[in-house]
Design a protein around this motif. Structure first.
Motif, mmCIF file in Angstrom:
data_model
loop_
_atom_site.group_PDB
_atom_site.id
_atom_site.type_symbol
_atom_site.label_atom_id
_atom_site.label_comp_id
_atom_site.label_asym_id
_atom_site.label_seq_id
_atom_site.Cartn_x
_atom_site.Cartn_y
_atom_site.Cartn_z
ATOM 1 N N GLU A 6 -5.359 -11.899 0.905
ATOM 2 C CA GLU A 6 -5.083 -12.891 -0.111
ATOM 3 C C GLU A 6 -3.624 -12.788 -0.335
ATOM 4 O OE1 GLU A 6 -7.683 -12.397 -3.171
ATOM 5 O OE2 GLU A 6 -9.477 -12.757 -1.595
ATOM 6 N N TYR A 7 -3.020 -11.628 -0.133
ATOM 7 C CA TYR A 7 -1.781 -11.438 -0.924
ATOM 8 C C TYR A 7 -0.460 -11.574 0.139
ATOM 9 C CZ TYR A 7 -4.109 -8.868 -4.565
ATOM 10 O OH TYR A 7 -4.931 -8.093 -5.453
ATOM 11 N N ASP A 8 0.423 -12.138 -0.304
ATOM 12 C CA ASP A 8 1.709 -12.561 0.495
ATOM 13 C C ASP A 8 2.643 -11.134 0.423
ATOM 14 O OD1 ASP A 8 0.833 -14.717 1.761
ATOM 15 O OD2 ASP A 8 1.712 -15.899 0.200
ATOM 16 N N ASN A 9 2.550 -10.394 -0.618
ATOM 17 C CA ASN A 9 3.419 -9.190 -1.004
ATOM 18 C C ASN A 9 2.492 -8.063 -1.181
ATOM 19 O OD1 ASN A 9 5.651 -10.829 -1.305
ATOM 20 N ND2 ASN A 9 5.308 -11.292 -3.323
ATOM 21 N N LEU A 10 2.810 -7.102 -0.344
ATOM 22 C CA LEU A 10 1.733 -5.915 0.011
ATOM 23 C C LEU A 10 2.799 -4.479 -0.424
ATOM 24 C CD1 LEU A 10 -0.519 -7.419 2.737
ATOM 25 C CD2 LEU A 10 -1.310 -6.614 0.358
ATOM 26 N N ILE A 11 2.011 -3.697 -0.927
ATOM 27 C CA ILE A 11 2.558 -2.216 -0.884
ATOM 28 C C ILE A 11 1.282 -1.413 -0.277
ATOM 29 C CG2 ILE A 11 3.352 -0.168 -2.100
ATOM 30 C CD1 ILE A 11 4.607 -2.270 -3.855
ATOM 31 N N LEU A 12 1.373 -0.716 0.346
ATOM 32 C CA LEU A 12 0.235 -0.031 1.376
ATOM 33 C C LEU A 12 0.667 1.420 1.371
ATOM 34 C CD1 LEU A 12 -0.273 -2.167 4.349
ATOM 35 C CD2 LEU A 12 -1.380 -2.617 2.159
#
Ligand SMILES: Cc1cc2nc3c(=O)[nH]c(=O)nc-3n(C[C@H](O)[C@H](O)[C@H](O)COP(=O)(O)O)c2cc1C
Length: 167
Positions: free
Chosen positions: A45-51
């Motif tokens: 659902e996210y277009d911006n991610l920090i993994l």
């Protein structure tokens, strides 16, 4: 800036502490934290991610990330911007330092995503790392055990650098 999804795994808790520090620098932004142990069904659902993953085994993913790896590989990352944070120990595991983020990196790139926030390897002491391309880590490398004093500054600089790249 659209909402940022932060997904992390932790086995012995160190990464959870780093996530707390990260939250401080995201406090003015719209973000949501997810422990991968609870699943990754909302990740797409996210277009911006920090993994975020610590490295286990020899350059491998943390166990909760391993458990969702097959599902992770099916995600279409087209249009998504991803920053990676890897935890590791450069002295105890100097031949596979923060290798886990390269596993995530490869999937994001192969599935059409953009990875931002490469960082310099200067100041680290390791023999080998799968997570280095050219002379940069493919994300932010954190060694809490040996260089934890630098972590807040590293996170602050990294967050400042990647935010303008987000959707
Ligand atoms: C069995 C084991 C294997 C590990 N393998 C690596 C490794 O290959 N590379 C590395 O950089 N760190 C390695 N580490 C260090 C962990 O990534 C580091 O301690 C990390 O901070 C743990 O995060 P956590 O407390 O969130 O689980 C290993 C640690 C353990 C206990």
């Amino acid at each position: 800036m659209k909402k940022i999804g932060v997904f992390y795994g932790t086995t012995s808790g160190t990464t959870a502490g780093v996530v707390d520090e990260l939250e401080f620098y995201l406090r003015k932004d719209d973000y949501e934290i997810h422990n991968v142990a609870d699943g990754i069904s909302s990740l797409s659902e996210y277009d911006n991610l920090i993994l975020i993953t610590p490295t286990y085994g020899v350059g491998e993913l943390q166990a909760d990330w391993e458990n969702v790896y097959d599902e992770f590989c099916k995600i279409d990352f087209s249009g998504k911007v991803v920053g990676l944070i890897g935890l590791g120990n450069q002295y105890a595991f100097g031949e596979s330092f923060v290798g886990g983020i390269k596993v995530l990196y490869d999937v994001v790139i192969n599935n059409g995503g953009k990875v931002v926030g490469f960082t310099s390897t200067e100041g680290y002491h390791y023999e080998e790392s799968e997570a280095v391309i050219g002379d940069q880590f493919v994300g932010l490398a954190i060694d809490e055990g040996n260089q934890g004093d630098y972590t807040p500054e590293k996170i602050e600089n990294w967050v400042t650098e990647i935010k303008p790249e987000f959707n």
